[in-house]
Design a protein around this motif. Structure first.
Motif, short mmCIF file in Angstrom:
data_model
loop_
_atom_site.label_atom_id
_atom_site.label_comp_id
_atom_site.label_asym_id
_atom_site.label_seq_id
_atom_site.Cartn_x
_atom_site.Cartn_y
_atom_site.Cartn_z
N GLU A 176 0.83 -1.21 0.00
CA GLU A 176 0.00 0.00 0.00
C GLU A 176 0.87 1.26 0.00
OE1 GLU A 176 -2.53 -0.29 3.38
OE2 GLU A 176 -3.79 -1.89 2.52
N ASP A 177 1.92 1.27 0.81
CA ASP A 177 2.82 2.43 0.86
C ASP A 177 3.49 2.66 -0.49
OD1 ASP A 177 2.27 2.96 3.51
OD2 ASP A 177 4.00 1.84 4.28
N ILE A 178 3.91 1.57 -1.14
CA ILE A 178 4.57 1.69 -2.45
C ILE A 178 3.58 2.19 -3.50
CG2 ILE A 178 5.68 0.39 -4.30
CD1 ILE A 178 6.96 -1.35 -2.12
N ASP A 179 2.37 1.64 -3.50
CA ASP A 179 1.34 2.10 -4.45
C ASP A 179 1.09 3.60 -4.28
OD1 ASP A 179 1.03 -0.41 -5.53
OD2 ASP A 179 -0.75 -0.91 -4.34
N GLU A 180 0.99 4.04 -3.04
CA GLU A 180 0.77 5.46 -2.75
C GLU A 180 1.92 6.31 -3.25
OE1 GLU A 180 1.11 7.66 1.37
OE2 GLU A 180 -0.83 6.65 1.25
N LYS A 181 3.15 5.81 -3.11
CA LYS A 181 4.32 6.55 -3.56
C LYS A 181 4.35 6.66 -5.08
CE LYS A 181 6.65 7.99 -1.13
NZ LYS A 181 6.63 9.35 -0.53
N GLU A 228 12.10 2.00 -9.40
CA GLU A 228 11.76 2.91 -10.50
C GLU A 228 11.54 4.33 -10.00
OE1 GLU A 228 11.99 2.11 -13.68
OE2 GLU A 228 12.64 0.14 -12.98
N ILE A 229 11.02 4.49 -8.79
CA ILE A 229 10.79 5.82 -8.25
C ILE A 229 12.13 6.52 -7.99
CG2 ILE A 229 9.87 7.11 -6.28
CD1 ILE A 229 7.69 5.01 -6.06
N TYR A 230 13.08 5.78 -7.42
CA TYR A 230 14.40 6.36 -7.18
C TYR A 230 15.06 6.76 -8.49
CZ TYR A 230 19.39 6.67 -6.43
OH TYR A 230 20.70 7.09 -6.46
N LYS A 231 14.96 5.92 -9.51
CA LYS A 231 15.59 6.22 -10.80
C LYS A 231 15.02 7.51 -11.39
CE LYS A 231 16.73 1.45 -12.11
NZ LYS A 231 16.42 0.33 -13.04
N THR A 265 4.52 7.98 -11.34
CA THR A 265 5.47 7.05 -11.94
C THR A 265 4.76 5.73 -12.22
OG1 THR A 265 7.27 8.04 -10.69
CG2 THR A 265 7.70 5.87 -11.64
N LYS A 266 5.15 5.08 -13.32
CA LYS A 266 4.58 3.78 -13.66
C LYS A 266 5.68 2.75 -13.76
CE LYS A 266 0.58 5.63 -16.18
NZ LYS A 266 -0.15 5.64 -17.48
N SER A 267 5.35 1.53 -13.35
CA SER A 267 6.27 0.40 -13.43
C SER A 267 5.47 -0.86 -13.68
CB SER A 267 7.10 0.27 -12.15
OG SER A 267 7.78 -0.97 -12.11
N PHE A 268 5.85 -1.63 -14.68
CA PHE A 268 5.12 -2.85 -15.02
C PHE A 268 5.10 -3.82 -13.84
CE2 PHE A 268 5.03 -7.21 -16.78
CZ PHE A 268 3.80 -7.15 -17.42
#
Length: 318
Positions: free
Chosen positions: A158-163, A178-181, A169-172
């Motif tokens: 849930e925390d990652i989805d919120e971030k 991917e957020i850090y990048k 940002t989208k990631s398959f």
């Protein structure tokens, strides 16, 4: 740094340093301790540690960690393991000390929920960042309240989805990496600005005029190894370029320490295959844990829980 169960601290708090909206207080100590532990980043970089799935089928909550060195190994909670050698990226639940020349089971959580694939290469590495600070806080809170001393996997997701939503940002595979990048260039500008002194063993980091977290280590070397990752962790939560000066002062850090002292505490032995003892603490304001070995602090982590929006800045930097 030595401490008893009442958490009597013996470090000095430095004046705040600020870059954009990230504020850092360095914690220093004249007490010199011998570096007897390798840090996980150093061990992975020099092939002194090996991480793999526990078996061919794998298990989301565990990884097998081998310390191939003649020194004890320090693995920090919230370190992120990425790569196609694993069925999915994982984040370490809590700081552990692994004995020299030994293999143990590492408690982890998934931070890439849309992938569970066979190993397609030997590619595996540590992320350059720790899990972002809000999720670090929630993990510590969940471990304290868990019957099995385990992070809540569903809250991690849930925390990652919120971030992902916050950062657009989208990631398959929903990999937190991917957020850090995406934010890397802005974050690295902050990382390079903060450099610890030779007596510094810890750091308190804030966003704007709100304190976020505290990390104290057994030595200056360990702080230097982990400081960039700690700053990235907080900067990923709320990065903003600003010309305004923080209201935070050293007195706010001492108030933070008093909140920790007054919180509820529990003592635990280390898990099978690891060393040290834990003093975990938690209430409605703070959460965290102190890991000691032979009555010496190895890692002390604390976080203020998010109860309100940080106040606006009102005075510009001179």
């Amino acid at each position: 740094m030595k401490t008893d169960q009442k958490l009597n601290f013996n470090f000095d708090v430095g004046e705040p340093k600020q870059k954009n909206n990230i504020v850092v207080f360095f914690l220093s100590s004249k007490e010199k301790m011998k570096d007897e532990l390798l840090t996980f980043p150093y061990a992975m970089k020099n092939n002194l540690a090996e991480v793999e799935e526990v078996n061919k089928k794998g298990f989301i909550g565990n990884l097998k960690l081998s310390n191939k060195s003649d020194q004890k190994l320090l693995v920090l909670g919230s370190e992120i393991l990425v790569g196609n050698k694993l069925k999915q990226d994982r984040v370490v639940d809590e700081t552990v000390i692994v004995p020299e020349n030994s293999t143990t089971t590492l408690r982890v959580s998934c931070c890439e929920k849309n992938r569970w694939s066979p190993a397609v290469s030997e590619n595996i590495s540590l992320s350059e960042t720790l899990l972002f600070s809000k999720a670090r806080t929630n993990n510590a809170d969940d471990i304290y309240n868990s019957k099995y001393n385990k992070a809540d996997q569903f809250r991690v997701w849930e925390d990652i989805d919120e971030k992902f939503e916050e950062n657009e940002t989208k990631s398959f595979t929903n990999s937190i990496e991917e957020i850090y990048k995406k934010r890397r260039n802005n974050v690295e500008e902050i990382v390079k600005y903060f450099q610890p002194g030779e007596d510094d063993i810890g750091v308190v980091i804030g966003i704007g005029s709100r304190l976020v977290s505290l990390d104290v280590f057994s030595s200056n070397t360990h702080l230097r190894d982990y400081l960039p990752r700690l700053i990235r962790s907080v900067a990923l939560d709320s990065f903003k370029k600003t010309g305004y000066k923080t209201f935070l002062k050293t007195t706010d850090v001492y108030k933070f320490l008093r909140l920790i002292e007054r919180s509820d505490k529990r003592i635990y032995n280390g898990t099978t295959g690891s060393l040290g003892n834990y003093l975990r603490f938690n209430d409605n304001l703070v959460t965290g844990a102190l890991l000691t070995l032979e009555q010496k602090t190895i890692h002390f982590y604390a976080s203020l829980k998010e109860l309100s929006t940080p106040p606006d800045f009102k005075s510009k930097v001179a």
